[in-house]
Design an enzyme around this catalytic site. Structure first.
Site, PDB file in Angstrom:
ATOM      1  N   MET A  58       0.829  -1.204   0.000  1.00 15.06           N
ATOM      2  CA  MET A  58       0.000   0.000   0.000  1.00 15.06           C
ATOM      3  C   MET A  58       0.863   1.253   0.000  1.00 15.06           C
ATOM      4  O   MET A  58       1.949   1.263   0.579  1.00 15.06           O
ATOM      5  CB  MET A  58      -0.892  -0.014   1.250  1.00 15.06           C
ATOM      6  CG  MET A  58      -1.715   1.230   1.459  1.00 15.06           C
ATOM      7  SD  MET A  58      -2.688   1.135   2.979  1.00 15.06           S
ATOM      8  CE  MET A  58      -4.086   0.215   2.370  1.00 15.06           C
ATOM      9  N   CYS A  59       0.364   2.303  -0.633  1.00 18.62           N
ATOM     10  CA  CYS A  59       1.000   3.624  -0.548  1.00 18.62           C
ATOM     11  C   CYS A  59      -0.123   4.656  -0.452  1.00 18.62           C
ATOM     12  O   CYS A  59      -1.206   4.355   0.046  1.00 18.62           O
ATOM     13  CB  CYS A  59       1.931   3.867  -1.745  1.00 18.62           C
ATOM     14  SG  CYS A  59       1.100   4.046  -3.336  1.00 18.62           S
ATOM     15  N   ALA A  60       0.118   5.867  -0.925  1.00 18.30           N
ATOM     16  CA  ALA A  60      -0.903   6.911  -0.834  1.00 18.30           C
ATOM     17  C   ALA A  60      -2.021   6.709  -1.853  1.00 18.30           C
ATOM     18  O   ALA A  60      -3.202   6.766  -1.509  1.00 18.30           O
ATOM     19  CB  ALA A  60      -0.277   8.284  -1.007  1.00 18.30           C
ATOM     20  N   ILE A  86      -4.036   4.280   0.498  1.00 16.81           N
ATOM     21  CA  ILE A  86      -4.747   4.728   1.702  1.00 16.81           C
ATOM     22  C   ILE A  86      -5.790   5.799   1.360  1.00 16.81           C
ATOM     23  O   ILE A  86      -6.792   5.935   2.050  1.00 16.81           O
ATOM     24  CB  ILE A  86      -3.777   5.218   2.804  1.00 16.81           C
ATOM     25  CG1 ILE A  86      -4.517   5.318   4.154  1.00 16.81           C
ATOM     26  CG2 ILE A  86      -3.099   6.509   2.397  1.00 16.81           C
ATOM     27  CD1 ILE A  86      -3.618   5.517   5.350  1.00 16.81           C
TER      28      ILE A  86
END
Length: 102
Positions: A58-60, A86
């Site tokens: 996961m990242c932004a 996210i």
């Protein structure tokens, strides 16, 4: 590259999530239980990525996590990109810890 939506990921019991955002980003908002290994230091901390089981990256918003997912897949890891990161997790109304100070 395999991907999963945040809602589908949230329905999995006890997933292993690696958040590849920088520390400052994770301190502002995070997903409970995710391990932070910033993309910028992944090469130095790759031994912290589990070899057993599926790992969700996961990242932004999904860009960095897609690159990390592709890299780890080439290294033989069982990895799945979290589409939308996210940002999408939050938009889907899933729980986010704000200002957690992790």
């Amino acid at each position: 590259m395999r991907s999963i939506t945040p809602t589908a990921l949230a329905a999995i019991d006890g997933p292993t999530i690696i958040d590849v955002r920088e520390v400052e980003e994770v301190e502002a908002a995070s997903v409970r239980g995710a391990t932070n290994i910033p993309m910028s230091v992944l090469g130095q901390r790759i031994d912290e990525v589990p070899r057993e089981g599926t790992v969700y990256i996961m990242c932004a918003s999904g860009g960095r996590s897609a690159r990390v997912t592709e890299y780890l897949d080439q290294q033989g890891y069982d990895v799945i990109n979290v589409a939308g990161g996210i940002t999408e997790w939050y938009r889907d109304g899933l729980p986010v810890e704000l200002g957690s100070g992790k």
